[in-house]
Design an enzyme around this catalytic site. Structure first.
Site, PDB file in Angstrom:
ATOM      1  CE  LYS A  68       5.639  43.964  81.941  1.00 28.15           C
ATOM      2  NZ  LYS A  68       6.479  45.172  81.777  1.00 28.15           N
ATOM      3  CG  ASP A 105       7.104  48.120  84.357  1.00 27.73           C
ATOM      4  OD1 ASP A 105       8.096  47.712  85.001  1.00 27.73           O
ATOM      5  OD2 ASP A 105       6.454  47.386  83.587  1.00 27.73           O
TER       6      ASP A 105
END
Length: 275
Positions: A68, A105
């Site tokens: 990420k 997210d």
């Protein structure tokens, strides 16, 4: 007939990922017959090579740990949401060749809570201090009016969480993990720790509780989530988060404005039940 389009989730380890199940269910429900979604075992060392070989058939990528942050230098642009936590879990590959990163997210957490009727809280607690905890803080920056207490195992982690709080505009207070049961008096508790970490806390759940957001989904329910439900509290689980963030990914990658959340959740539930 439209040209075939590709997407995939990358990470290491990746075999456990439910993303292919969710995205393929979305494609089926939307009638996107020419779309495929796969998983690839890719670590940080192999990421640049993998991304560099993508051709025009590719529409997007989902990124999980440990990629990420590693993906960011390979992108042309990232959203403000992704920049706020220095984490990208979604890459859209534009027709002009540009690679654009986002973080679904954070809005996924907010959407999962909203679905259960949690839109605003006066205070909150976070169990843990890893990458998911920083995303949780970013989500809480939008829905929590007061302080957030993070329960952590070391002063280094405590300092890290306070730093994220300053960056995100959240009043973050820190406490020792040994006192984690004190978190349960908060109206919203977000558990971001690995499987098994909170099991010992299940017996400390009080008679009156608010909402627990446990980001795990396998195994489910966790001991803490089960105890929370038994005491009448609301529970938001990792599958809720996974589905809501995947809905946003599908919408960005395909350009279809309304991804089929119900079909995606049902597919995820069936896949978990089969494990």
């Amino acid at each position: 007939m439209a040209s075939p389009r590709r997407a995939a989730v990358l990470g290491s380890p990746i075999a456990h990922s439910l993303s292919p199940v969710l995205h393929r269910a979305a494609y089926a429900a939307l009638g996107l017959d020419g779309w495929s979604y796969d998983r690839f075992e890719v670590d940080e060392a192999g990421l640049a090579g993998f991304v560099g070989e993508l051709d025009g058939a590719w529409a997007g990528l989902s990124l999980t740990m440990p990629l990420k942050r590693a993906i960011i230098p390979l992108l042309d642009e990232i959203s403000d949401t992704a920049a706020s936590v220095e984490a990208v879990n979604t890459v859209v590959l534009r027709e002009d060749g540009r690679r654009v990163g986002d973080n679904t997210d954070i809005p996924g957490m907010i959407a999962a809570l909203r679905e259960r009727g949690v839109e605003k809280v006066e205070s909150a607690a976070i169990l843990g201090a890893g990458a998911t905890a920083s995303s949780a803080l970013a989500a809480l920056a939008r829905i929590c009016a007061g302080p957030v207490t993070a329960y952590v195992r070391s002063e280094a982690r405590a300092a890290e969480m306070r730093g994220w709080g300053e960056r995100l505009g959240v009043d973050v207070r820190t406490a020792a993990w040994d006192d984690a049961a004190e978190a349960f008096t908060a109206p919203l508790v977000v558990a971001t720790t690995p499987a098994g970490t909170t099991n010992a806390l299940a017996g400390a759940v009080p008679d009156t509780v608010g909402t627990l957001f446990d980001v795990l989904y396998d195994p489910w329910p966790t001991a803490l989530a089960a105890a929370w439900s038994e005491h009448g509290g609301k529970v938001v689980g990792g599958l809720d988060l996974l589905v809501h963030q995947a809905v946003l990914q599908v919408e960005q990658m395909t350009g279809v404005p309304r991804a089929p959340l119900a079909a995606m959740r049902a597919a995820g539930e069936r896949a978990l039940a089969a494990r």
